[in-house]
Design a protein around this motif. Structure first.
Motif, PDB file in Angstrom:
ATOM      1  N   ARG A  25       0.848  -1.197   0.000  1.00  0.00           N
ATOM      2  CA  ARG A  25       0.000   0.000   0.000  1.00  0.00           C
ATOM      3  C   ARG A  25       0.876   1.237   0.000  1.00  0.00           C
ATOM      4  NH1 ARG A  25      -2.587   0.365   6.055  1.00  0.00           N
ATOM      5  NH2 ARG A  25      -3.660  -1.557   5.436  1.00  0.00           N
ATOM      6  N   LEU A  26       0.407   2.255  -0.673  1.00  0.00           N
ATOM      7  CA  LEU A  26       1.048   3.566  -0.666  1.00  0.00           C
ATOM      8  C   LEU A  26      -0.052   4.592  -0.432  1.00  0.00           C
ATOM      9  CD1 LEU A  26       3.467   5.479  -1.120  1.00  0.00           C
ATOM     10  CD2 LEU A  26       2.916   5.443  -3.572  1.00  0.00           C
ATOM     11  N   ILE A  27       0.029   5.306   0.699  1.00  0.00           N
ATOM     12  CA  ILE A  27      -0.976   6.304   1.057  1.00  0.00           C
ATOM     13  C   ILE A  27      -0.338   7.680   0.895  1.00  0.00           C
ATOM     14  CG2 ILE A  27      -2.642   7.063   2.772  1.00  0.00           C
ATOM     15  CD1 ILE A  27      -2.952   4.138   1.801  1.00  0.00           C
ATOM     16  N   LEU A  28      -0.872   8.462  -0.024  1.00  0.00           N
ATOM     17  CA  LEU A  28      -0.324   9.778  -0.334  1.00  0.00           C
ATOM     18  C   LEU A  28      -1.088  10.870   0.405  1.00  0.00           C
ATOM     19  CD1 LEU A  28      -0.135   9.317  -4.209  1.00  0.00           C
ATOM     20  CD2 LEU A  28       1.753   9.086  -2.582  1.00  0.00           C
ATOM     21  N   PRO A  29      -0.456  12.017   0.647  1.00  0.00           N
ATOM     22  CA  PRO A  29      -1.237  13.167   1.094  1.00  0.00           C
ATOM     23  C   PRO A  29      -2.223  13.551  -0.007  1.00  0.00           C
ATOM     24  CG  PRO A  29       1.132  13.541   1.379  1.00  0.00           C
ATOM     25  CD  PRO A  29       0.989  12.325   0.529  1.00  0.00           C
ATOM     26  N   PRO A  30      -3.371  14.114   0.359  1.00  0.00           N
ATOM     27  CA  PRO A  30      -4.366  14.462  -0.662  1.00  0.00           C
ATOM     28  C   PRO A  30      -4.011  15.751  -1.396  1.00  0.00           C
ATOM     29  CG  PRO A  30      -5.175  15.049   1.509  1.00  0.00           C
ATOM     30  CD  PRO A  30      -3.863  14.354   1.727  1.00  0.00           C
ATOM     31  N   GLY A  31      -4.552  15.887  -2.604  1.00  0.00           N
ATOM     32  CA  GLY A  31      -4.455  17.161  -3.311  1.00  0.00           C
ATOM     33  C   GLY A  31      -3.636  17.102  -4.585  1.00  0.00           C
ATOM     34  N   GLU A  32      -3.976  18.002  -5.515  1.00  0.00           N
ATOM     35  CA  GLU A  32      -3.302  18.081  -6.813  1.00  0.00           C
ATOM     36  C   GLU A  32      -1.817  18.364  -6.673  1.00  0.00           C
ATOM     37  OE1 GLU A  32      -3.131  17.866 -10.944  1.00  0.00           O
ATOM     38  OE2 GLU A  32      -5.006  17.688  -9.822  1.00  0.00           O
ATOM     39  N   ARG A  33      -1.432  19.064  -5.616  1.00  0.00           N
ATOM     40  CA  ARG A  33      -0.018  19.388  -5.433  1.00  0.00           C
ATOM     41  C   ARG A  33       0.850  18.151  -5.204  1.00  0.00           C
ATOM     42  NH1 ARG A  33      -0.587  24.818  -1.606  1.00  0.00           N
ATOM     43  NH2 ARG A  33      -0.715  26.312  -3.322  1.00  0.00           N
ATOM     44  N   GLU A  34       0.209  17.020  -4.910  1.00  0.00           N
ATOM     45  CA  GLU A  34       0.964  15.782  -4.687  1.00  0.00           C
ATOM     46  C   GLU A  34       1.161  14.972  -5.974  1.00  0.00           C
ATOM     47  OE1 GLU A  34       2.316  15.349  -1.789  1.00  0.00           O
ATOM     48  OE2 GLU A  34       1.281  17.129  -1.020  1.00  0.00           O
ATOM     49  N   LYS A  35       0.620  15.444  -7.088  1.00  0.00           N
ATOM     50  CA  LYS A  35       0.741  14.696  -8.351  1.00  0.00           C
ATOM     51  C   LYS A  35       2.056  15.091  -9.022  1.00  0.00           C
ATOM     52  CE  LYS A  35      -1.916  14.977 -12.139  1.00  0.00           C
ATOM     53  NZ  LYS A  35      -3.131  15.009 -12.981  1.00  0.00           N
ATOM     54  N   THR A  36       3.160  14.631  -8.427  1.00  0.00           N
ATOM     55  CA  THR A  36       4.488  15.084  -8.816  1.00  0.00           C
ATOM     56  C   THR A  36       5.379  13.907  -9.202  1.00  0.00           C
ATOM     57  OG1 THR A  36       5.351  14.886  -6.565  1.00  0.00           O
ATOM     58  CG2 THR A  36       4.311  16.993  -7.166  1.00  0.00           C
ATOM     59  N   LEU A  37       6.509  14.243  -9.813  1.00  0.00           N
ATOM     60  CA  LEU A  37       7.507  13.221 -10.125  1.00  0.00           C
ATOM     61  C   LEU A  37       8.033  12.566  -8.855  1.00  0.00           C
ATOM     62  CD1 LEU A  37       9.484  15.005 -12.981  1.00  0.00           C
ATOM     63  CD2 LEU A  37       8.162  12.885 -13.188  1.00  0.00           C
ATOM     64  N   GLN A  38       8.094  13.316  -7.765  1.00  0.00           N
ATOM     65  CA  GLN A  38       8.588  12.749  -6.509  1.00  0.00           C
ATOM     66  C   GLN A  38       7.616  11.679  -5.983  1.00  0.00           C
ATOM     67  OE1 GLN A  38       8.459  16.111  -7.166  1.00  0.00           O
ATOM     68  NE2 GLN A  38      10.664  16.303  -7.542  1.00  0.00           N
ATOM     69  N   ARG A  39       6.330  11.935  -6.019  1.00  0.00           N
ATOM     70  CA  ARG A  39       5.349  10.935  -5.571  1.00  0.00           C
ATOM     71  C   ARG A  39       5.305   9.753  -6.547  1.00  0.00           C
ATOM     72  NH1 ARG A  39       4.995  12.042  -0.347  1.00  0.00           N
ATOM     73  NH2 ARG A  39       4.067  14.086   0.085  1.00  0.00           N
ATOM     74  N   PHE A  40       5.486  10.027  -7.833  1.00  0.00           N
ATOM     75  CA  PHE A  40       5.578   8.961  -8.826  1.00  0.00           C
ATOM     76  C   PHE A  40       6.753   8.036  -8.494  1.00  0.00           C
ATOM     77  CE2 PHE A  40       7.868   7.938 -12.854  1.00  0.00           C
ATOM     78  CZ  PHE A  40       7.006   6.964 -13.342  1.00  0.00           C
ATOM     79  N   ALA A  41       7.886   8.624  -8.118  1.00  0.00           N
ATOM     80  CA  ALA A  41       9.048   7.815  -7.734  1.00  0.00           C
ATOM     81  C   ALA A  41       8.738   6.963  -6.506  1.00  0.00           C
ATOM     82  CB  ALA A  41      10.253   8.716  -7.469  1.00  0.00           C
ATOM     83  N   GLN A  42       7.969   7.508  -5.567  1.00  0.00           N
ATOM     84  CA  GLN A  42       7.569   6.722  -4.404  1.00  0.00           C
ATOM     85  C   GLN A  42       6.740   5.511  -4.809  1.00  0.00           C
ATOM     86  OE1 GLN A  42       6.325  10.374  -1.729  1.00  0.00           O
ATOM     87  NE2 GLN A  42       6.315   8.516  -0.513  1.00  0.00           N
ATOM     88  N   ALA A  43       5.860   5.693  -5.793  1.00  0.00           N
ATOM     89  CA  ALA A  43       5.046   4.575  -6.262  1.00  0.00           C
ATOM     90  C   ALA A  43       5.921   3.482  -6.869  1.00  0.00           C
ATOM     91  CB  ALA A  43       4.015   5.066  -7.269  1.00  0.00           C
ATOM     92  N   LEU A  44       6.915   3.873  -7.652  1.00  0.00           N
ATOM     93  CA  LEU A  44       7.822   2.880  -8.232  1.00  0.00           C
ATOM     94  C   LEU A  44       8.624   2.170  -7.143  1.00  0.00           C
ATOM     95  CD1 LEU A  44       9.175   4.769 -11.376  1.00  0.00           C
ATOM     96  CD2 LEU A  44       7.248   3.192 -11.207  1.00  0.00           C
ATOM     97  N   GLU A  45       9.040   2.916  -6.133  1.00  0.00           N
ATOM     98  CA  GLU A  45       9.779   2.299  -5.020  1.00  0.00           C
ATOM     99  C   GLU A  45       8.889   1.320  -4.265  1.00  0.00           C
ATOM    100  OE1 GLU A  45      11.034   5.753  -2.937  1.00  0.00           O
ATOM    101  OE2 GLU A  45      12.516   6.311  -4.462  1.00  0.00           O
ATOM    102  N   ALA A  46       7.611   1.655  -4.110  1.00  0.00           N
ATOM    103  CA  ALA A  46       6.681   0.735  -3.436  1.00  0.00           C
ATOM    104  C   ALA A  46       6.517  -0.554  -4.235  1.00  0.00           C
ATOM    105  CB  ALA A  46       5.330   1.417  -3.230  1.00  0.00           C
ATOM    106  N   LEU A  47       6.484  -0.459  -5.564  1.00  0.00           N
ATOM    107  CA  LEU A  47       6.413  -1.654  -6.399  1.00  0.00           C
ATOM    108  C   LEU A  47       7.688  -2.484  -6.268  1.00  0.00           C
ATOM    109  CD1 LEU A  47       4.711  -0.046  -9.511  1.00  0.00           C
ATOM    110  CD2 LEU A  47       3.814  -2.018  -8.249  1.00  0.00           C
ATOM    111  N   ALA A  48       8.824  -1.794  -6.170  1.00  0.00           N
ATOM    112  CA  ALA A  48      10.088  -2.515  -6.007  1.00  0.00           C
ATOM    113  C   ALA A  48      10.136  -3.240  -4.665  1.00  0.00           C
ATOM    114  CB  ALA A  48      11.263  -1.546  -6.131  1.00  0.00           C
ATOM    115  N   GLU A  49       9.674  -2.576  -3.607  1.00  0.00           N
ATOM    116  CA  GLU A  49       9.664  -3.203  -2.287  1.00  0.00           C
ATOM    117  C   GLU A  49       8.719  -4.400  -2.238  1.00  0.00           C
ATOM    118  OE1 GLU A  49       8.701  -0.080   0.400  1.00  0.00           O
ATOM    119  OE2 GLU A  49      10.558   1.044   0.002  1.00  0.00           O
ATOM    120  N   LEU A  50       7.649  -4.325  -3.028  1.00  0.00           N
ATOM    121  CA  LEU A  50       6.694  -5.430  -3.113  1.00  0.00           C
ATOM    122  C   LEU A  50       7.246  -6.592  -3.944  1.00  0.00           C
ATOM    123  CD1 LEU A  50       3.719  -6.311  -2.425  1.00  0.00           C
ATOM    124  CD2 LEU A  50       3.036  -5.154  -4.555  1.00  0.00           C
TER     125      LEU A  50
END
Length: 357
Positions: free
Chosen positions: A65-90
């Motif tokens: 699971r990856l729980i992000l802070p809410p809001g359009e300001r979180e739709k960033t390359l940094q949060r995208f990288a977190q999603a890829l890292e979560a897939l790698a950890e899985l």
């Protein structure tokens, strides 16, 4: 409530959009999951409400699971990288699935991560906002924002399924509901005058979240979008019409640093600007712009630009929009309600005049 289904006809990549109450709890959608690994991406507003039932439906899978802070300001390359890292950890394999539980920000970011992990894995959209149900969850546009512009980094990557549980709209804040209604209005404005009239007659039912009215609005919107996507998946022509109001709206969002307007609010203002520009160019009768304004105001949506936006800066941002070609504006205007058109070569002075009013 019975389950309504719309199919997005893309040959071997066709997928269902299921619309109805109680779909998350029923868990039938979990049959769309192919492999063992599943990453659920959500945000801090939605996860406390619905994550438990989603994970219960996925019992037997290896979950992350990856729980992000809410809001359009979180739709960033940094949060995208977190999603890829979560897939790698899985240790997600090629048959893994990403599940997007939330609104448009979560869906766009989760879909982009799915598009890029191992060059593309499956993902399922579980939209929990009206705007996501009728627009962003359908059609395979995935992206993140840059400070220079909205949705500039992304990919076309179709979901395996879209599960629109309309019961989730009961917890949607009123402002978010109204923002979603802007996208619903768009479908009537661009190509369905009869639906536009139905919306005018059902404002109160939609604002009070009457289940049958909401289901009809979602299904009609999804049918329109599914048809367009099937005919023009990668926006080479007709699909651009779905961006009515968006070139103006995205510029407003970017100029406000993704914090002052919700996407649907920006689109509402953008549609009015496009309608007024159409009237100024002699393409459409002014009374149609006035009719659009009356409907948007009845839905509680803004009808004027917030103070502080410089027209020249907005025009500059509009040139960076994905619908521009070689820096030249290509706008979605209309000949009146239900008849949107792609118009190239609009003079800067005409755009600036509308932005300055």
């Amino acid at each position: 409530m019975s389950v309504r289904e719309v199919r997005v006809a893309l040959g071997a990549r066709a997928y269902p959009i299921r619309i109805g109450g109680g779909l998350l709890a029923a868990g039938d959608w979990a049959a769309e999951i192919r492999g063992r690994h599943v990453l659920v991406i959500s945000d801090a507003n939605v996860a406390p409400l619905y994550l438990a039932r989603v994970e219960a439906a996925l019992a037997g899978h290896t979950l992350g699971r990856l729980i992000l802070p809410p809001g359009e300001r979180e739709k960033t390359l940094q949060r995208f990288a977190q999603a890829l890292e979560a897939l790698a950890e899985l240790r997600a394999s090629r048959d893994a699935t990403v599940v997007a539980l939330g609104g448009g920000v979560v869906g766009d970011l989760a879909g982009f991560a799915a598009a890029c992990w191992m060059r593309g894995i499956a993902f399922v959209q579980l939209p929990t906002t009206l705007l996501a149900m009728v627009d962003s969850s359908v059609g395979g546009k995935t992206a993140v924002d840059l400070p220079q512009g909205k949705n500039l980094v992304g990919a076309f990557h179709q979901p395996s399924a879209v599960i629109a549980d309309t019961d989730t709209l009961a917890t949607l804040p009123p402002r978010e509901l109204r923002a979603g209604l802007a996208e619903v209005v768009k479908y009537g404005a661009i190509g369905d005058a009869a639906f536009f009239a139905w919306l005018e007659a059902n404002v109160d039912a939609l604002l009070s979240r009457e289940p049958a009215a909401i289901a009809h609005a979602v299904e009609t919107s999804c049918r329109h979008k599914a048809g367009v996507v099937a005919r023009d998946e990668t926006e080479q022509g007709e699909r651009a019409l779905l961006n009515f109001g968006h070139t103006f709206g995205h510029a407003l969002e970017t100029d406000g640093e993704y914090g002052s307007l919700l996407h649907g609010e920006a689109v509402a203002i953008g549609m009015l600007l496009a309608a007024r520009l159409s009237a100024a160019l002699g393409l459409a009768p002014p009374q149609d712009a006035e009719r659009l304004q009356r409907l948007l105001v009845r839905f509680g949506l803004p009808a004027v630009m917030p103070a502080g936006h410089d027209p020249a800066q907005l025009l500059h941002l509009m040139r960076l929009d994905k619908k521009s070609v070689s820096g030249a504006l290509r706008l979605i205007l209309w000949h009146g309600i239900g008849d949107a058109r792609i118009v190239a070569g609009v003079a800067d002075d005409a755009v600036l005049d509308v932005l300055s009013r």
